[in-house]
Design an enzyme around this catalytic site. Structure first.
Site, mmCIF file in Angstrom:
data_model
loop_
_atom_site.group_PDB
_atom_site.id
_atom_site.type_symbol
_atom_site.label_atom_id
_atom_site.label_comp_id
_atom_site.label_asym_id
_atom_site.label_seq_id
_atom_site.Cartn_x
_atom_site.Cartn_y
_atom_site.Cartn_z
ATOM 1 N N TYR A 172 -26.844 -44.837 -14.014
ATOM 2 C CA TYR A 172 -27.596 -44.250 -12.889
ATOM 3 C C TYR A 172 -28.307 -42.952 -13.268
ATOM 4 C CZ TYR A 172 -23.655 -46.828 -10.767
ATOM 5 O OH TYR A 172 -22.684 -47.751 -10.455
ATOM 6 N N CYS A 216 -22.954 -47.738 -29.868
ATOM 7 C CA CYS A 216 -24.256 -48.017 -30.491
ATOM 8 C C CYS A 216 -25.326 -48.338 -29.464
ATOM 9 C CB CYS A 216 -24.096 -49.145 -31.495
ATOM 10 S SG CYS A 216 -22.936 -48.654 -32.761
ATOM 11 N N TYR A 275 -15.161 -43.882 -10.052
ATOM 12 C CA TYR A 275 -16.035 -44.761 -10.824
ATOM 13 C C TYR A 275 -16.087 -44.393 -12.313
ATOM 14 C CZ TYR A 275 -17.259 -45.773 -6.007
ATOM 15 O OH TYR A 275 -17.177 -46.092 -4.672
HETATM 16 N N1 LLP Z 1 -17.092 -49.489 1.344
HETATM 17 C C1 LLP Z 1 -17.843 -50.411 0.709
HETATM 18 C C2 LLP Z 1 -18.055 -51.709 1.354
HETATM 19 C C3 LLP Z 1 -18.402 -50.123 -0.547
HETATM 20 O O1 LLP Z 1 -19.147 -51.036 -1.146
HETATM 21 C C4 LLP Z 1 -18.167 -48.853 -1.133
HETATM 22 C C5 LLP Z 1 -18.742 -48.518 -2.440
HETATM 23 C C6 LLP Z 1 -17.361 -47.935 -0.441
HETATM 24 C C7 LLP Z 1 -16.850 -48.281 0.793
HETATM 25 C C8 LLP Z 1 -17.019 -46.579 -0.997
HETATM 26 O O2 LLP Z 1 -18.139 -45.789 -1.184
HETATM 27 P P1 LLP Z 1 -17.971 -44.237 -1.630
HETATM 28 O O3 LLP Z 1 -17.266 -43.530 -0.488
HETATM 29 O O4 LLP Z 1 -17.177 -44.190 -2.865
HETATM 30 O O5 LLP Z 1 -19.358 -43.778 -1.816
HETATM 31 N N2 LLP Z 1 -20.408 -47.067 -9.105
HETATM 32 C C9 LLP Z 1 -21.248 -46.245 -8.258
HETATM 33 C C10 LLP Z 1 -20.810 -46.300 -6.804
HETATM 34 C C11 LLP Z 1 -20.760 -47.703 -6.257
HETATM 35 C C12 LLP Z 1 -20.268 -47.770 -4.833
HETATM 36 C C13 LLP Z 1 -20.008 -49.169 -4.427
HETATM 37 N N3 LLP Z 1 -19.495 -49.320 -3.104
HETATM 38 C C14 LLP Z 1 -21.249 -44.823 -8.798
HETATM 39 O O6 LLP Z 1 -20.583 -44.550 -9.802
HETATM 40 O O7 LLP Z 1 -21.955 -43.966 -8.272
#
Ligand code: LLP
Length: 407
Positions: free
Chosen positions: A334, A359, A388
Protein backbone atom coordinates in the site's frame (compact mmCIF):
# COMPACT_ATOMS: atom_id res chain seq x y z
CA UNK A 1 -6.08 19.15 17.06
CA UNK A 2 -3.22 16.69 17.01
CA UNK A 3 -3.82 13.11 17.95
CA UNK A 4 -0.68 11.47 19.16
CA UNK A 5 -1.73 7.96 20.10
CA UNK A 6 0.24 6.44 22.98
CA UNK A 7 2.88 3.87 22.03
CA UNK A 8 5.05 1.54 24.13
CA UNK A 9 8.23 3.03 22.60
CA UNK A 10 10.24 5.68 24.36
CA UNK A 11 13.88 6.79 24.32
CA UNK A 12 15.63 6.86 27.69
CA UNK A 13 19.08 8.42 27.60
CA UNK A 14 19.14 7.87 23.82
CA UNK A 15 18.38 4.15 24.17
CA UNK A 16 15.08 2.78 22.95
CA UNK A 17 12.73 1.22 25.49
CA UNK A 18 9.54 -0.78 25.04
CA UNK A 19 7.11 -0.58 27.93
CA UNK A 20 9.99 0.70 30.05
CA UNK A 21 12.31 -2.22 29.20
CA UNK A 22 15.52 -1.61 27.27
CA UNK A 23 15.15 -3.00 23.79
CA UNK A 24 18.71 -4.28 23.55
CA UNK A 25 18.00 -6.41 26.64
CA UNK A 26 14.79 -7.78 25.10
CA UNK A 27 16.58 -8.57 21.84
CA UNK A 28 19.61 -10.18 23.48
CA UNK A 29 17.76 -13.45 24.00
CA UNK A 30 15.53 -13.40 20.94
CA UNK A 31 16.67 -13.95 17.36
CA UNK A 32 15.64 -11.18 14.99
CA UNK A 33 13.40 -10.37 13.28
CA UNK A 34 10.54 -10.68 15.77
CA UNK A 35 7.28 -8.97 16.55
CA UNK A 36 6.93 -7.48 19.99
CA UNK A 37 3.51 -6.66 21.46
CA UNK A 38 2.57 -4.77 24.59
CA UNK A 39 -0.23 -6.04 26.79
CA UNK A 40 -0.38 -2.68 28.53
CA UNK A 41 -1.01 -0.95 25.23
CA UNK A 42 -3.65 -3.48 24.15
CA UNK A 43 -5.50 -2.98 27.42
CA UNK A 44 -5.29 0.78 27.00
CA UNK A 45 -6.84 0.79 23.53
CA UNK A 46 -9.54 -1.76 24.33
CA UNK A 47 -10.56 0.07 27.48
CA UNK A 48 -10.48 3.40 25.75
CA UNK A 49 -12.74 2.03 22.99
CA UNK A 50 -15.30 0.55 25.39
CA UNK A 51 -15.28 3.44 27.85
CA UNK A 52 -15.89 5.91 25.02
CA UNK A 53 -18.75 3.76 23.74
CA UNK A 54 -20.36 3.90 27.18
CA UNK A 55 -19.61 7.59 27.62
CA UNK A 56 -21.44 8.29 24.37
CA UNK A 57 -24.38 6.15 25.45
CA UNK A 58 -24.05 3.47 22.80
CA UNK A 59 -26.66 0.84 23.78
CA UNK A 60 -25.17 -2.52 24.93
CA UNK A 61 -22.04 -2.19 22.79
CA UNK A 62 -20.53 -5.47 21.62
CA UNK A 63 -16.91 -5.30 20.47
CA UNK A 64 -16.23 -7.95 17.85
CA UNK A 65 -12.47 -7.56 17.40
CA UNK A 66 -11.43 -8.09 13.75
CA UNK A 67 -9.15 -11.10 14.16
CA UNK A 68 -7.46 -10.51 10.78
CA UNK A 69 -5.58 -7.55 12.26
CA UNK A 70 -3.64 -9.75 14.70
CA UNK A 71 -4.56 -13.34 15.45
CA UNK A 72 -1.87 -14.11 18.02
CA UNK A 73 -3.38 -16.48 20.57
CA UNK A 74 -2.12 -14.52 23.60
CA UNK A 75 -3.59 -11.36 22.13
CA UNK A 76 -6.91 -13.10 21.53
CA UNK A 77 -6.94 -14.54 25.06
CA UNK A 78 -6.29 -11.12 26.53
CA UNK A 79 -9.07 -9.59 24.44
CA UNK A 80 -11.41 -12.36 25.56
CA UNK A 81 -10.56 -11.59 29.20
CA UNK A 82 -11.31 -7.94 28.54
CA UNK A 83 -14.76 -8.98 27.28
CA UNK A 84 -14.26 -8.88 23.54
CA UNK A 85 -16.04 -10.90 20.89
CA UNK A 86 -14.65 -11.48 17.41
CA UNK A 87 -15.24 -10.66 13.77
CA UNK A 88 -13.87 -13.54 11.69
CA UNK A 89 -13.59 -14.13 7.96
CA UNK A 90 -12.57 -17.78 7.79
CA UNK A 91 -12.98 -20.99 9.72
CA UNK A 92 -9.30 -20.67 10.65
CA UNK A 93 -9.94 -17.37 12.39
CA UNK A 94 -13.12 -18.76 13.94
CA UNK A 95 -11.24 -21.73 15.42
CA UNK A 96 -8.57 -19.42 16.84
CA UNK A 97 -11.20 -17.19 18.43
CA UNK A 98 -12.94 -20.20 19.96
CA UNK A 99 -9.64 -21.61 21.19
CA UNK A 100 -8.99 -18.33 22.98
CA UNK A 101 -12.27 -18.89 24.79
CA UNK A 102 -14.35 -16.29 22.97
CA UNK A 103 -18.05 -17.04 23.31
CA UNK A 104 -19.57 -18.07 19.92
CA UNK A 105 -22.49 -15.81 20.77
CA UNK A 106 -20.05 -12.89 20.53
CA UNK A 107 -18.75 -13.89 17.09
CA UNK A 108 -19.81 -12.45 13.74
CA UNK A 109 -18.67 -14.08 10.50
CA UNK A 110 -17.99 -11.69 7.60
CA UNK A 111 -16.48 -12.36 4.17
CA UNK A 112 -17.69 -12.90 0.63
CA UNK A 113 -16.57 -16.51 0.23
CA UNK A 114 -17.90 -18.52 3.16
CA UNK A 115 -17.90 -22.15 2.03
CA UNK A 116 -20.37 -24.87 2.91
CA UNK A 117 -17.93 -26.42 5.37
CA UNK A 118 -17.27 -23.09 7.05
CA UNK A 119 -20.99 -22.41 7.39
CA UNK A 120 -21.51 -25.90 8.81
CA UNK A 121 -18.77 -25.40 11.40
CA UNK A 122 -19.98 -21.94 12.42
CA UNK A 123 -23.55 -23.11 12.71
CA UNK A 124 -22.64 -25.98 15.02
CA UNK A 125 -20.09 -24.35 17.30
CA UNK A 126 -21.14 -23.92 20.91
CA UNK A 127 -24.74 -24.59 21.88
CA UNK A 128 -26.33 -22.09 19.57
CA UNK A 129 -23.76 -21.48 16.83
CA UNK A 130 -22.29 -18.05 16.17
CA UNK A 131 -24.00 -14.73 16.87
CA UNK A 132 -24.36 -13.80 13.21
CA UNK A 133 -23.44 -14.67 9.66
CA UNK A 134 -22.88 -11.28 8.06
CA UNK A 135 -24.20 -12.19 4.63
CA UNK A 136 -22.56 -10.65 1.56
CA UNK A 137 -24.63 -12.12 -1.29
CA UNK A 138 -28.01 -13.69 -2.02
CA UNK A 139 -26.24 -16.88 -3.08
CA UNK A 140 -24.61 -17.06 0.36
CA UNK A 141 -27.98 -16.59 2.08
CA UNK A 142 -29.42 -19.46 0.05
CA UNK A 143 -26.52 -21.71 1.01
CA UNK A 144 -26.75 -20.81 4.71
CA UNK A 145 -30.46 -21.60 4.63
CA UNK A 146 -29.81 -24.94 2.91
CA UNK A 147 -27.06 -25.94 5.35
CA UNK A 148 -29.18 -24.93 8.34
CA UNK A 149 -32.10 -26.95 6.98
CA UNK A 150 -29.94 -30.06 6.69
CA UNK A 151 -28.68 -29.52 10.24
CA UNK A 152 -32.20 -28.79 11.53
CA UNK A 153 -31.02 -25.48 12.92
CA UNK A 154 -31.93 -21.84 12.55
CA UNK A 155 -29.03 -19.67 11.37
CA UNK A 156 -28.82 -16.13 12.66
CA UNK A 157 -28.01 -13.81 9.77
CA UNK A 158 -27.39 -10.12 9.17
CA UNK A 159 -27.11 -8.43 5.81
CA UNK A 160 -23.91 -6.55 5.13
CA UNK A 161 -25.06 -3.41 3.35
CA UNK A 162 -22.92 -1.93 0.60
CA UNK A 163 -23.82 1.71 1.31
CA UNK A 164 -22.17 3.11 -1.83
CA UNK A 165 -20.01 5.65 -0.05
CA UNK A 166 -16.46 6.63 -0.89
CA UNK A 167 -14.14 6.12 2.03
CA UNK A 168 -11.02 8.27 1.86
CA UNK A 169 -8.31 5.67 2.17
CA UNK A 170 -5.98 3.58 0.01
CA UNK A 171 -7.92 2.03 -2.87
CA UNK A 172 -6.89 -1.49 -1.85
CA UNK A 173 -8.65 -1.17 1.51
CA UNK A 174 -11.79 0.73 0.51
CA UNK A 175 -14.84 -1.57 0.56
CA UNK A 176 -18.05 0.47 0.58
CA UNK A 177 -18.74 1.16 -3.06
CA UNK A 178 -20.69 -0.74 -5.66
CA UNK A 179 -17.60 -1.54 -7.68
CA UNK A 180 -16.31 -3.46 -4.65
CA UNK A 181 -17.11 -7.12 -4.08
CA UNK A 182 -18.35 -6.51 -0.54
CA UNK A 183 -21.88 -6.37 0.84
CA UNK A 184 -25.29 -6.13 -0.81
CA UNK A 185 -27.02 -3.15 -2.34
CA UNK A 186 -30.11 -1.94 -0.50
CA UNK A 187 -32.50 -2.95 -3.31
CA UNK A 188 -31.14 -6.50 -3.32
CA UNK A 189 -31.54 -6.78 0.45
CA UNK A 190 -35.14 -5.62 0.28
CA UNK A 191 -35.84 -8.06 -2.51
CA UNK A 192 -34.25 -10.96 -0.61
CA UNK A 193 -36.44 -10.10 2.39
CA UNK A 194 -39.51 -10.92 0.35
CA UNK A 195 -38.36 -14.31 -0.95
CA UNK A 196 -39.92 -16.82 1.45
CA UNK A 197 -37.68 -19.73 0.45
CA UNK A 198 -34.60 -17.95 1.87
CA UNK A 199 -36.06 -17.78 5.36
CA UNK A 200 -37.09 -21.33 6.24
CA UNK A 201 -34.04 -21.95 8.46
CA UNK A 202 -32.62 -18.45 8.78
CA UNK A 203 -33.65 -15.52 10.88
CA UNK A 204 -32.68 -11.92 10.26
CA UNK A 205 -31.14 -10.51 13.43
CA UNK A 206 -29.16 -7.51 12.22
CA UNK A 207 -27.60 -5.31 9.59
CA UNK A 208 -23.94 -4.50 9.18
CA UNK A 209 -21.73 -2.14 7.26
CA UNK A 210 -17.96 -1.79 6.82
CA UNK A 211 -16.59 0.71 4.33
CA UNK A 212 -12.84 0.38 4.65
CA UNK A 213 -9.79 0.56 6.83
CA UNK A 214 -7.37 3.23 8.10
CA UNK A 215 -10.19 5.81 8.01
CA UNK A 216 -9.21 9.17 9.43
CA UNK A 217 -12.11 11.33 8.31
CA UNK A 218 -15.56 10.62 9.77
CA UNK A 219 -17.66 11.88 6.83
CA UNK A 220 -17.91 8.56 4.99
CA UNK A 221 -18.49 6.69 8.27
CA UNK A 222 -21.42 8.98 9.08
CA UNK A 223 -22.88 8.50 5.58
CA UNK A 224 -22.56 4.74 5.91
CA UNK A 225 -24.34 4.74 9.27
CA UNK A 226 -27.06 6.94 7.77
CA UNK A 227 -27.62 4.40 4.99
CA UNK A 228 -27.62 1.56 7.52
CA UNK A 229 -30.27 3.32 9.63
CA UNK A 230 -32.47 4.21 6.66
CA UNK A 231 -32.51 0.56 5.67
CA UNK A 232 -33.10 -0.61 9.26
CA UNK A 233 -36.16 1.65 9.46
CA UNK A 234 -37.47 0.33 6.16
CA UNK A 235 -37.20 -3.27 7.29
CA UNK A 236 -40.15 -4.07 9.44
CA UNK A 237 -38.55 -6.90 11.41
CA UNK A 238 -37.21 -5.49 14.70
CA UNK A 239 -33.46 -6.06 14.56
CA UNK A 240 -31.40 -7.30 17.49
CA UNK A 241 -28.33 -5.35 16.40
CA UNK A 242 -26.80 -2.82 14.06
CA UNK A 243 -23.15 -3.51 13.26
CA UNK A 244 -21.19 -0.39 12.32
CA UNK A 245 -18.03 -2.30 11.28
CA UNK A 246 -14.45 -1.28 11.93
CA UNK A 247 -12.03 0.96 10.11
CA UNK A 248 -10.80 3.58 12.56
CA UNK A 249 -7.23 4.57 11.66
CA UNK A 250 -4.07 5.17 13.65
CA UNK A 251 -1.23 7.68 13.25
CA UNK A 252 1.55 6.27 11.10
CA UNK A 253 2.81 9.71 10.04
CA UNK A 254 2.88 13.29 11.32
CA UNK A 255 0.30 14.12 8.69
CA UNK A 256 -2.06 11.43 10.05
CA UNK A 257 -1.83 13.11 13.44
CA UNK A 258 -3.30 16.34 12.16
CA UNK A 259 -6.29 14.70 10.48
CA UNK A 260 -6.91 11.58 12.54
CA UNK A 261 -10.23 11.09 14.34
CA UNK A 262 -9.59 10.01 17.91
CA UNK A 263 -11.55 7.16 19.50
CA UNK A 264 -13.56 9.85 21.27
CA UNK A 265 -14.36 11.72 18.03
CA UNK A 266 -15.26 8.44 16.34
CA UNK A 267 -17.63 7.34 19.13
CA UNK A 268 -19.24 10.75 19.18
CA UNK A 269 -19.81 10.57 15.42
CA UNK A 270 -21.26 7.05 15.67
CA UNK A 271 -23.49 7.97 18.57
CA UNK A 272 -24.77 11.20 17.01
CA UNK A 273 -25.50 9.54 13.68
CA UNK A 274 -27.38 6.68 15.33
CA UNK A 275 -29.40 9.18 17.31
CA UNK A 276 -30.14 11.37 14.30
CA UNK A 277 -30.95 8.65 11.79
CA UNK A 278 -32.42 5.91 13.96
CA UNK A 279 -33.15 6.39 17.65
CA UNK A 280 -34.93 9.72 17.14
CA UNK A 281 -37.31 8.02 14.70
CA UNK A 282 -37.97 4.78 16.49
CA UNK A 283 -38.54 3.40 19.98
CA UNK A 284 -36.83 0.13 19.26
CA UNK A 285 -33.25 -0.04 20.62
CA UNK A 286 -30.98 -2.59 18.94
CA UNK A 287 -27.55 -3.27 20.43
CA UNK A 288 -24.59 -1.77 18.58
CA UNK A 289 -21.81 -4.03 17.32
CA UNK A 290 -18.32 -2.75 16.44
CA UNK A 291 -15.62 -4.58 14.48
CA UNK A 292 -12.43 -2.68 15.32
CA UNK A 293 -9.10 -4.18 14.30
CA UNK A 294 -6.22 -1.78 13.73
CA UNK A 295 -7.20 0.75 16.42
CA UNK A 296 -6.95 -1.93 19.14
CA UNK A 297 -3.70 -3.58 18.10
CA UNK A 298 -1.86 -1.34 15.63
CA UNK A 299 0.04 0.76 18.14
CA UNK A 300 0.82 -2.07 20.58
CA UNK A 301 3.28 -3.82 18.28
CA UNK A 302 6.66 -3.32 16.61
CA UNK A 303 8.87 -5.39 14.36
CA UNK A 304 12.39 -5.69 15.78
CA UNK A 305 15.21 -6.24 13.32
CA UNK A 306 18.99 -6.09 13.06
CA UNK A 307 21.17 -4.51 10.42
CA UNK A 308 22.83 -7.11 8.21
CA UNK A 309 25.14 -4.62 6.51
CA UNK A 310 25.17 -1.26 4.80
CA UNK A 311 25.97 -0.64 1.17
CA UNK A 312 26.65 2.34 -1.07
CA UNK A 313 26.04 2.53 -4.78
CA UNK A 314 27.03 5.80 -6.41
CA UNK A 315 25.04 8.36 -4.39
CA UNK A 316 22.64 5.87 -2.87
CA UNK A 317 23.09 4.51 0.63
CA UNK A 318 21.30 1.35 1.81
CA UNK A 319 20.79 0.05 5.31
CA UNK A 320 20.02 -3.63 4.79
CA UNK A 321 18.08 -5.21 7.66
CA UNK A 322 17.02 -8.77 8.42
CA UNK A 323 13.25 -8.04 8.32
CA UNK A 324 11.63 -8.05 4.93
CA UNK A 325 8.40 -7.44 3.09
CA UNK A 326 7.43 -11.00 3.97
CA UNK A 327 7.29 -9.90 7.65
CA UNK A 328 5.52 -6.59 7.03
CA UNK A 329 4.04 -6.20 3.58
CA UNK A 330 2.25 -2.90 4.14
CA UNK A 331 4.95 -0.61 2.64
CA UNK A 332 5.22 -2.82 -0.47
CA UNK A 333 1.50 -3.37 -0.91
CA UNK A 334 0.00 0.00 0.00
CA UNK A 335 3.07 2.23 -0.07
CA UNK A 336 2.35 2.60 3.63
CA UNK A 337 4.69 4.64 5.81
CA UNK A 338 6.17 3.00 8.91
CA UNK A 339 8.60 4.83 11.15
CA UNK A 340 11.96 3.04 11.49
CA UNK A 341 13.76 3.87 14.71
CA UNK A 342 17.38 3.13 15.62
CA UNK A 343 17.87 1.48 19.00
CA UNK A 344 20.54 4.04 19.86
CA UNK A 345 19.87 7.64 19.00
CA UNK A 346 22.64 9.72 17.49
CA UNK A 347 22.94 13.35 16.50
CA UNK A 348 24.92 12.49 13.39
CA UNK A 349 22.48 11.43 10.71
CA UNK A 350 22.73 10.32 7.11
CA UNK A 351 20.09 9.78 4.43
CA UNK A 352 19.57 6.09 3.73
CA UNK A 353 17.13 3.64 2.16
CA UNK A 354 16.09 0.96 4.62
CA UNK A 355 15.68 -2.28 2.73
CA UNK A 356 15.12 -5.96 3.49
CA UNK A 357 16.66 -9.18 2.19
CA UNK A 358 13.90 -10.15 -0.28
CA UNK A 359 14.66 -10.22 -3.99
CA UNK A 360 12.19 -7.49 -4.91
CA UNK A 361 12.78 -3.77 -5.23
CA UNK A 362 9.50 -3.26 -3.33
CA UNK A 363 11.20 -4.79 -0.28
CA UNK A 364 11.89 -1.37 1.12
CA UNK A 365 10.73 0.09 4.44
CA UNK A 366 11.62 3.67 3.58
CA UNK A 367 13.65 5.76 1.20
CA UNK A 368 15.86 8.70 2.11
CA UNK A 369 15.25 8.27 5.82
CA UNK A 370 17.35 10.22 8.31
CA UNK A 371 19.17 7.60 10.36
CA UNK A 372 22.48 7.21 12.13
CA UNK A 373 25.15 5.39 10.14
CA UNK A 374 24.41 1.91 11.45
CA UNK A 375 26.70 -1.10 11.67
CA UNK A 376 26.10 -4.78 11.17
CA UNK A 377 24.24 -6.16 14.22
CA UNK A 378 22.69 -2.82 15.27
CA UNK A 379 19.03 -2.99 16.23
CA UNK A 380 16.23 -1.09 14.55
CA UNK A 381 12.51 -1.08 15.23
CA UNK A 382 9.72 -0.73 12.69
CA UNK A 383 6.88 0.98 14.44
CA UNK A 384 3.11 0.37 14.33
CA UNK A 385 3.42 -3.24 13.24
CA UNK A 386 0.81 -4.67 15.64
CA UNK A 387 -1.92 -4.72 12.99
CA UNK A 388 -1.63 -6.52 9.65
CA UNK A 389 2.01 -7.46 10.28
CA UNK A 390 2.27 -11.09 11.34
CA UNK A 391 -1.19 -11.95 9.95
CA UNK A 392 -0.04 -10.97 6.45
CA UNK A 393 3.40 -12.55 6.74
CA UNK A 394 4.53 -15.09 4.18
CA UNK A 395 7.38 -17.54 3.71
CA UNK A 396 8.48 -15.90 0.46
CA UNK A 397 12.12 -16.66 -0.34
CA UNK A 398 11.83 -19.66 2.05
CA UNK A 399 12.06 -17.43 5.09
CA UNK A 400 10.76 -18.48 8.50
CA UNK A 401 7.71 -16.71 9.88
CA UNK A 402 9.10 -14.43 12.59
CA UNK A 403 8.21 -15.17 16.23
CA UNK A 404 5.81 -13.06 18.26
CA UNK A 405 6.33 -12.01 21.90
CA UNK A 406 3.62 -10.48 24.04
CA UNK A 407 5.01 -8.70 27.08
N1 LLP B 1 -14.70 -5.68 9.60
C1 LLP B 1 -14.52 -6.13 8.34
C2 LLP B 1 -15.65 -6.78 7.66
C3 LLP B 1 -13.28 -5.98 7.70
O1 LLP B 1 -13.14 -6.41 6.46
C4 LLP B 1 -12.22 -5.34 8.39
C5 LLP B 1 -10.92 -5.16 7.75
C6 LLP B 1 -12.45 -4.91 9.71
C7 LLP B 1 -13.69 -5.09 10.27
C8 LLP B 1 -11.37 -4.27 10.54
O2 LLP B 1 -10.93 -3.08 10.00
P1 LLP B 1 -9.88 -2.15 10.83
O3 LLP B 1 -10.60 -1.68 12.07
O4 LLP B 1 -8.70 -2.96 11.16
O5 LLP B 1 -9.58 -1.05 9.89
N2 LLP B 1 -4.31 -5.15 5.37
C9 LLP B 1 -4.78 -3.78 5.34
C10 LLP B 1 -6.11 -3.63 6.06
C11 LLP B 1 -7.18 -4.54 5.52
C12 LLP B 1 -8.49 -4.44 6.26
C13 LLP B 1 -9.42 -5.52 5.85
N3 LLP B 1 -10.67 -5.52 6.54
C14 LLP B 1 -3.71 -2.88 5.94
O6 LLP B 1 -2.66 -3.38 6.35
O7 LLP B 1 -3.87 -1.67 5.96
Amino acid sequence: MKNILPTPLQYKKNKLTFDGLFLDKIAKVRPTPFYLYSKKSLDFYYKSFTSNALKHKIPSPLICYAVKANSNSEVLKRLKTLGSGADVVSVGELKKALKAGIDPQKIVFSGVAKTENEILFALNCGKRGIYSFNVESIEELELINAVAKKEKRIARVAFRLNPQVNAKTHKHISTGNKTHKFGLLKADILEAMSVKEFWGNTTLVGLSVHIGSQLTDMKATISAIRELCILALEIETPLEFLDVGGGLGIDYTQDDRSKLASIETYMKAVSESLEKYYFSKNNHVPRIVFEPGRILVGKMGVLVSRVVRTKTSDNAHFTIIDAGMNDLIRPALYEAYHEVLPETKSKKLIKTDIVGPICETADCFGTQRSMPLLQSGDLVVIDNAGAYGHTMASRYNEREIAAEYFI
